[in-house]
Design a protein around this motif. Structure first.
Motif, PDB file in Angstrom:
ATOM      1  N   THR A 191       0.389  -0.739   0.123  1.00 53.45           N
ATOM      2  CA  THR A 191       0.053   0.445   0.033  1.00 53.45           C
ATOM      3  C   THR A 191       0.679   1.262   0.136  1.00 53.45           C
ATOM      4  N   GLY A 192       1.872   0.883   0.224  1.00 51.99           N
ATOM      5  CA  GLY A 192       3.037   2.255   0.638  1.00 51.99           C
ATOM      6  C   GLY A 192       2.275   3.361   1.244  1.00 51.99           C
ATOM      7  N   SER A 193       2.309   4.550  -0.057  1.00 52.71           N
ATOM      8  CA  SER A 193       1.835   5.946   0.403  1.00 52.71           C
ATOM      9  C   SER A 193       0.368   6.021  -0.415  1.00 52.71           C
ATOM     10  N   THR A 194      -0.401   5.108  -0.718  1.00 51.88           N
ATOM     11  CA  THR A 194      -1.320   5.261  -1.606  1.00 51.88           C
ATOM     12  C   THR A 194      -2.966   5.945  -0.644  1.00 51.88           C
ATOM     13  N   PRO A 195      -2.955   5.672   0.998  1.00 51.96           N
ATOM     14  CA  PRO A 195      -4.102   6.374   1.759  1.00 51.96           C
ATOM     15  C   PRO A 195      -3.569   7.808   1.321  1.00 51.96           C
ATOM     16  N   PHE A 196      -2.351   8.117   1.719  1.00 52.34           N
ATOM     17  CA  PHE A 196      -2.341   8.992   2.082  1.00 52.34           C
ATOM     18  C   PHE A 196      -2.166  10.241   0.331  1.00 52.34           C
ATOM     19  N   HIS A 197      -1.388   9.615  -0.784  1.00 51.00           N
ATOM     20  CA  HIS A 197      -2.403   9.987  -2.095  1.00 51.00           C
ATOM     21  C   HIS A 197      -3.987  10.263  -1.947  1.00 51.00           C
ATOM     22  N   MET A 198      -4.999   9.000  -1.375  1.00 50.21           N
ATOM     23  CA  MET A 198      -6.644   9.284  -1.702  1.00 50.21           C
ATOM     24  C   MET A 198      -6.794  10.763  -0.952  1.00 50.21           C
ATOM     25  N   ILE A 199      -5.810  10.972   0.557  1.00 51.52           N
ATOM     26  CA  ILE A 199      -6.493  12.047   1.495  1.00 51.52           C
ATOM     27  C   ILE A 199      -6.463  13.053   0.428  1.00 51.52           C
ATOM     28  N   GLY A 225     -17.773  12.230  -5.136  1.00 49.13           N
ATOM     29  CA  GLY A 225     -16.631  11.873  -5.677  1.00 49.13           C
ATOM     30  C   GLY A 225     -15.454  11.804  -4.846  1.00 49.13           C
ATOM     31  N   GLY A 226     -15.262  13.476  -4.725  1.00 56.74           N
ATOM     32  CA  GLY A 226     -13.880  13.985  -2.976  1.00 56.74           C
ATOM     33  C   GLY A 226     -14.064  12.930  -2.423  1.00 56.74           C
ATOM     34  N   GLY A 227     -15.039  12.861  -1.388  1.00 58.48           N
ATOM     35  CA  GLY A 227     -15.531  12.656   0.326  1.00 58.48           C
ATOM     36  C   GLY A 227     -15.016  11.375   0.120  1.00 58.48           C
ATOM     37  N   THR A 228     -15.207  10.615  -0.523  1.00 63.04           N
ATOM     38  CA  THR A 228     -15.292   9.010  -1.044  1.00 63.04           C
ATOM     39  C   THR A 228     -13.993   8.575  -1.016  1.00 63.04           C
ATOM     40  N   MET A 229     -13.114   9.427  -1.262  1.00 61.42           N
ATOM     41  CA  MET A 229     -12.145   8.988  -1.586  1.00 61.42           C
ATOM     42  C   MET A 229     -11.190   9.658  -0.582  1.00 61.42           C
ATOM     43  N   PHE A 230     -11.232  11.199   0.204  1.00 63.04           N
ATOM     44  CA  PHE A 230     -11.006  11.293   1.304  1.00 63.04           C
ATOM     45  C   PHE A 230     -11.362  10.054   2.359  1.00 63.04           C
ATOM     46  N   GLY A 231     -12.362  10.072   2.533  1.00 59.43           N
ATOM     47  CA  GLY A 231     -12.851   9.382   3.922  1.00 59.43           C
ATOM     48  C   GLY A 231     -11.896   7.679   2.844  1.00 59.43           C
ATOM     49  N   SER A 232     -12.668   6.977   2.610  1.00 59.76           N
ATOM     50  CA  SER A 232     -11.380   5.674   2.357  1.00 59.76           C
ATOM     51  C   SER A 232     -10.226   5.843   2.747  1.00 59.76           C
ATOM     52  N   GLY A 233      -9.303   6.848   2.579  1.00 62.12           N
ATOM     53  CA  GLY A 233      -8.002   6.925   2.116  1.00 62.12           C
ATOM     54  C   GLY A 233      -8.021   6.824   4.327  1.00 62.12           C
ATOM     55  N   ILE A 234      -8.845   8.101   4.331  1.00 62.76           N
ATOM     56  CA  ILE A 234      -8.597   7.004   6.247  1.00 62.76           C
ATOM     57  C   ILE A 234      -9.079   6.175   6.618  1.00 62.76           C
ATOM     58  N   TYR A 235      -9.774   5.392   6.105  1.00 63.89           N
ATOM     59  CA  TYR A 235     -10.276   4.371   6.709  1.00 63.89           C
ATOM     60  C   TYR A 235      -9.087   3.681   6.303  1.00 63.89           C
ATOM     61  N   ILE A 236      -8.460   3.473   5.033  1.00 66.18           N
ATOM     62  CA  ILE A 236      -7.590   2.389   5.124  1.00 66.18           C
ATOM     63  C   ILE A 236      -5.984   2.448   5.704  1.00 66.18           C
ATOM     64  N   LEU A 237      -6.161   3.907   5.751  1.00 65.80           N
ATOM     65  CA  LEU A 237      -5.159   3.757   6.945  1.00 65.80           C
ATOM     66  C   LEU A 237      -5.194   3.955   8.329  1.00 65.80           C
ATOM     67  N   LYS A 238      -6.291   4.080   8.954  1.00 65.03           N
ATOM     68  CA  LYS A 238      -6.781   3.127  10.342  1.00 65.03           C
ATOM     69  C   LYS A 238      -6.543   1.542   9.576  1.00 65.03           C
ATOM     70  N   ARG A 239      -7.406   1.039   9.035  1.00 60.82           N
ATOM     71  CA  ARG A 239      -7.136  -0.635   8.771  1.00 60.82           C
ATOM     72  C   ARG A 239      -5.948  -0.793   8.649  1.00 60.82           C
TER      73      ARG A 239
END
Lengths: 186, 105
Positions: free
Chosen positions: A28-36, A170-184
């Motif tokens: 995953t590397g930096s993927t969630p940070f890019h999503m946020i 669109g933006g909200g889902t990306m942002f929220g998904s990034g936070i979710y992945i980061l926590k998970r």
């Protein structure tokens, strides 16, 4: 040295758990940070497109896109350098070629309406997420498909509030998904 | 038949080796990231890495990235082999215990 069956089971479980944590971290590397980051950029960019005139929102998009690309590059470099692995430069090469081809496709299809350009870029970016997820972690694929689906619903069914729809869903889902992945994945 | 490795069997060292072996051949991980992934302190990770380095199972490379000093850790060939043998010994304990249970039944 002798240990019980229970100790052996526990040791093997710990080994499996550590391996999985490391592999997830590599994949995953930096993927969630890019999503946020890009979720926030989409949110403010689309809000600007909805509320401001085309010229002003175009300038805001240009600043957001350039700033976002620089921030993405710095983030990718810093977070990607936690591991030194053979072949890890390939993901970067894929993204660079992908962005180049996005420009070429839009060039060939020109002239396009602003809504069409934004939908095409969103679809191309989500297509990259879908492919990346198949290769790395399946949840990235699902996020790509979800944002693509939401975007298309807004584009075809809700043209009057399309930009607002993209900002929040669109933006909200990306942002929220990034936070979710980061926590998970933490 | 493989034997349990006393150096690797210590719980923290076993987790360190599991993490390094998961990187595959020639892969390296930065010290601070390994510390975070394994939820260890600097001192704890450093002490166990020294033991593993003394045994020849890991190698440490100090380098500069963007002018900042960083340490990268990797498993050596001997480390990969010793860890594989240790895992095999653990699996043999399980299969041995299963055979024993079947005999009892």
């Amino acid at each position: 040295m002798e240990i019980s069956r229970e100790e052996a089971i526990q040791s093997l479980q710990e080994i499996r758990e550590v391996r999985s944590r490391i592999r997830t971290s590599i994949a995953t590397g930096s993927t969630p940070f890019h999503m946020i980051l890009w979720g926030a950029i989409w949110f403010f960019g689309y809000l600007a497109s909805h509320f401001l005139d085309a010229e002003t929102s175009g300038q805001i998009w240009t600043v957001l896109a350039i700033g976002g690309s620089i921030a993405s590059g710095v983030m990718g470099y810093r977070l990607g350098s936690r591991y030194r692995l053979p072949g890890s430069h390939r993901i970067w090469q894929i993204w660079i070629f992908f962005m180049l081809y996005v420009v070429l496709w839009i060039w060939v299809a020109w002239p396009l309406e602003m809504e069409q350009i934004s939908m095409l870029i969103a679809l191309y970016a989500m297509f990259a997420y879908v492919l990346m997820g198949l290769w790395l972690e399946r949840i990235i694929t699902w996020i790509g498909l979800l944002v693509s689906g939401l975007g298309l619903i807004g584009y075809f069914l809700l043209p009057d509030v399309y930009y607002l729809w993209m900002a929040f869903l669109g933006g909200g889902t990306m942002f929220g998904s990034g936070i979710y992945i980061l926590k998970r994945w933490k | 038949m493989s034997m349990l490795n006393e150096i690797i069997h210590q719980p923290v060292r076993m987790r360190i080796m599991a993490a390094l072996v998961a990187l595959d051949a020639s892969g390296q991980v930065e010290f601070t990231h390994l510390r975070d992934v394994l939820s260890l302190t600097d001192g704890n990770l450093g002490a166990h890495l020294r033991k593993l380095e003394d045994a020849g199972y890991v190698s440490l490379e100090k380098t500069f990235v963007a002018r900042k000093p960083r340490t990268f850790v990797a498993a050596t060939k001997e480390g990969y082999q010793a860890f594989a043998d240790h895992v095999e010994a653990l699996e043999q304990i399980l299969s041995g215990a299963e055979v024993e249970e079947k005999h009892k039944a």
